[in-house]
Scaffold this motif. Structure first.
Motif, mmCIF file in Angstrom:
data_model
loop_
_atom_site.group_PDB
_atom_site.id
_atom_site.type_symbol
_atom_site.label_atom_id
_atom_site.label_comp_id
_atom_site.label_asym_id
_atom_site.label_seq_id
_atom_site.Cartn_x
_atom_site.Cartn_y
_atom_site.Cartn_z
ATOM 1 N N LEU A 30 -18.569 -6.162 -42.770
ATOM 2 C CA LEU A 30 -19.063 -4.934 -42.152
ATOM 3 C C LEU A 30 -20.553 -4.828 -42.400
ATOM 4 O O LEU A 30 -20.997 -4.752 -43.559
ATOM 5 C CB LEU A 30 -18.348 -3.711 -42.746
ATOM 6 N N ASP A 493 -17.523 2.226 -35.406
ATOM 7 C CA ASP A 493 -17.850 0.822 -35.150
ATOM 8 C C ASP A 493 -18.589 0.623 -33.837
ATOM 9 O O ASP A 493 -19.075 -0.478 -33.547
ATOM 10 C CB ASP A 493 -16.591 -0.048 -35.188
ATOM 11 N N THR A 496 -18.159 -2.529 -31.696
ATOM 12 C CA THR A 496 -18.747 -3.829 -32.061
ATOM 13 C C THR A 496 -17.767 -4.767 -32.753
ATOM 14 O O THR A 496 -18.090 -5.929 -32.986
ATOM 15 C CB THR A 496 -19.946 -3.622 -33.001
ATOM 16 N N CYS A 497 -16.599 -4.291 -33.124
ATOM 17 C CA CYS A 497 -15.699 -5.096 -33.952
ATOM 18 C C CYS A 497 -15.170 -6.312 -33.190
ATOM 19 O O CYS A 497 -14.780 -6.225 -32.031
ATOM 20 C CB CYS A 497 -14.526 -4.259 -34.426
ATOM 21 N N PRO A 506 -9.568 -5.187 -37.087
ATOM 22 C CA PRO A 506 -11.027 -5.355 -37.002
ATOM 23 C C PRO A 506 -11.572 -5.873 -38.327
ATOM 24 O O PRO A 506 -11.302 -5.317 -39.382
ATOM 25 C CB PRO A 506 -11.520 -3.934 -36.713
ATOM 26 N N CYS A 509 -17.735 -6.143 -38.006
ATOM 27 C CA CYS A 509 -18.226 -4.981 -37.263
ATOM 28 C C CYS A 509 -19.631 -4.614 -37.709
ATOM 29 O O CYS A 509 -20.017 -4.865 -38.857
ATOM 30 C CB CYS A 509 -17.332 -3.755 -37.497
#
Length: 514
Positions: A30, A493, A496-497, A506, A509
């Motif tokens: 992340l 997110d 974008t994951c 996910p 991200c």
């Protein structure tokens, strides 16, 4: 970089593939937003949005305990007078079920607007039932029916609005608004609400108002569309220290209904509010009032909340993204979804300090953060690595709390009997390039069937995301042991994951703080 040349067991390809970059990806990566330490903590009262979820304290009737399903709600009933000699009677029919999740808009009717002027989401525009920790608004379309031998002869639909406002230390207020949903049909000569009687438990006293207290006349003839509002205060006894009360205010409304032919004047003895609830919301108006104990902190005062309405605790994700991102992942990607309102998985506060320490030690043993973290995640030289556990150790959702201790999500490693952080998703924060990332621990790939998470992160992010901010939330929302609450991580997110193989969770991200 790498390229490939295929071999089928006897023959190689004569052409090589194009060169490609080789990258190792951890199961969780992340990318966190840059912290803004000047971002103020969210205001607890402003963060409370009205909703219709009835969420009782843990273990009470109708509340899930160890994933138990809720009990069935009682159905609303019609409320009718006795038939006269000709078989004619009047009834208040069952109200229209409240639509779920619909956002109210401003009322166009002056009477209702005056009664709920400071609560724009409480209007008579359509049926709804919504509440916060301190305000409950129930709006119903209630038919008034004249029947002959059980067959409807005429129907007049009314909008009934009751708003309960917990607006004092030893008082609260009911605002009742009645208005036609459409013009009164000519089959009626008059509909006159002639009496009202408020009910409440011992130690709770309604202060009944005279007919002159109505704003707008509480009777209607065909063609009229005005509103009528009555405000009734309640008081409760605060003389005993350290005492909890449960109140369920109720009202009976008497009406004379006169048919146009004038042959009879049926008298309807009371539409009773509590007999006409929409299923699953019948205890949304249950009030808990309490007085501080003798050893309560200075400044503690008596007060009331709607005990079955869970408030929302909100992270300051802009200032402390490491803690917010950790909770976001566990809330979004695991089956327990702790604290998620969308998934109807509340957190339940656990107030036993000794159990809190046991749970935390099991998930985050001494030295775990130092041994598994990365100092590049620290804010400054005074910062130290902390083990951040989620769900919180101060909740019955904690993975460190066994079922025999009352825990509802114990994290038990395979072959073990005692909860341990080894059964949680384990992560650590690390600077990669110019950004801080939250990575899964090497050699501890998550399955996303875990019930908890632990992360080695900045101690400043860990402590400041809770600390005094959560203590203020507890005090302002009058949270007690086993009370439910939601967690808004304020992370997103942004689509974008990228999704991993197996379960589609996910894992990679770029997060944005809200």
């Amino acid at each position: 970089m790498f390229r490939t040349n295929a071999y089928d067991g006897s023959l190689y390809e004569t052409e090589w593939s194009p060169w490609a970059r080789f990258r190792v990806e951890l199961p969780v990566d992340l990318t966190l937003p840059t912290p803004n330490y000047a971002s103020p903590n969210p205001n607890h009262f402003d963060a409370q949005k009205p909703h219709y979820y009835q969420t009782k304290p843990l273990g009470q009737a109708g509340t899930p305990l160890s994933e138990r399903s809720t009990s069935a709600a009682k159905d609303a009933v019609e409320q009718c007078s006795e038939p006269d000699a000709d078989g004619r009677q009047v009834c208040f029919g069952k109200s229209t079920p409240a639509p779920k999740g619909k956002a109210p808009h401003a009322s166009e009717k002056a009477g209702a607007a005056a009664a709920t002027a400071d609560v724009e989401w409480c209007t008579t525009n359509f049926e709804s039932i919504l509440a916060t920790r301190f305000i409950q608004c129930d709006v119903r379309t209630v038919p008034v029916i004249i029947r002959m031998d059980g067959v409807p002869q005429a129907v007049a639909n009314f909008m009934f609005l009751r708003m309960l406002e917990l607006d004092g230390q030893n008082t609260f207020t009911e605002h009742l608004t009645i208005e036609p949903a459409q013009q009164i049909p000519p089959a009626f000569r008059e509909i006159n609400f002639v009496g009202w009687n408020h009910l409440c438990e011992t130690s709770c006293t309604p202060q009944e108002q005279p007919v002159t207290a109505w704003k707008g006349k509480p009777w209607w003839v065909p063609g009229e569309m005005h509103s009528a509002t009555l405000t009734t205060p309640f008081s409760w006894d605060t003389s005993l220290a350290g005492t909890d009360y449960r109140f369920k205010p109720d009202i009976q409304i008497d009406a004379n209904i006169l048919p146009a032919d004038g042959k009879i004047r049926p008298f309807m003895t009371g539409y009773q509010w509590s007999l006409d609830y929409d299923g699953g919301t019948e205890d949304l108006d249950r009030i808990r009032c309490d007085t501080p104990a003798g050893d309560a902190p200075a400044g503690s005062v008596p007060g009331c909340v709607f005990v079955n309405v869970a408030p929302t605790y909100t992270f300051n994700a802009k200032a402390f993204p490491q803690a917010a991102a950790h909770a976001w992942l566990i809330q979004k990607a695991t089956a327990k979804h702790p604290g998620s309102m969308v998934d109807q998985k509340p957190l339940y506060y656990m107030g036993d300090e000794a159990q809190n320490n046991r749970s935390r030690t099991r998930i985050c043993p001494t030295g775990w953060a130092a041994n598994n973290g990365d100092p590049s995640a620290l804010v400054d030289a005074g910062d130290t690595l902390n083990c951040d556990e989620f769900a919180f150790a101060s909740s019955y959702n904690s993975g460190g709390m066994s079922s025999t201790e009352g825990g509802i999500n114990p994290a038990i490693p395979s072959g073990k009997t005692t909860p341990s952080g080894d059964a949680c998703i384990s992560m650590y924060a690390k600077k990669h390039g110019s950004m801080i990332h939250l990575f899964s621990q090497n050699g501890a790939d998550p399955t996303f069937n875990e019930v908890c998470g632990r992360a080695a992160i900045s101690g400043m992010h860990n402590q400041e995301s809770m600390g005094g901010h959560f203590a203020n939330f507890m005090k302002q929302m009058r949270i007690k042991d086993k009370d439910a609450y939601w967690l808004d991580t304020r992370m997103d997110d942004g689509g974008t994951c990228r999704y991993g193989v197996g379960g589609g969770q996910p894992v990679i991200c770029e997060l944005v703080a809200q």
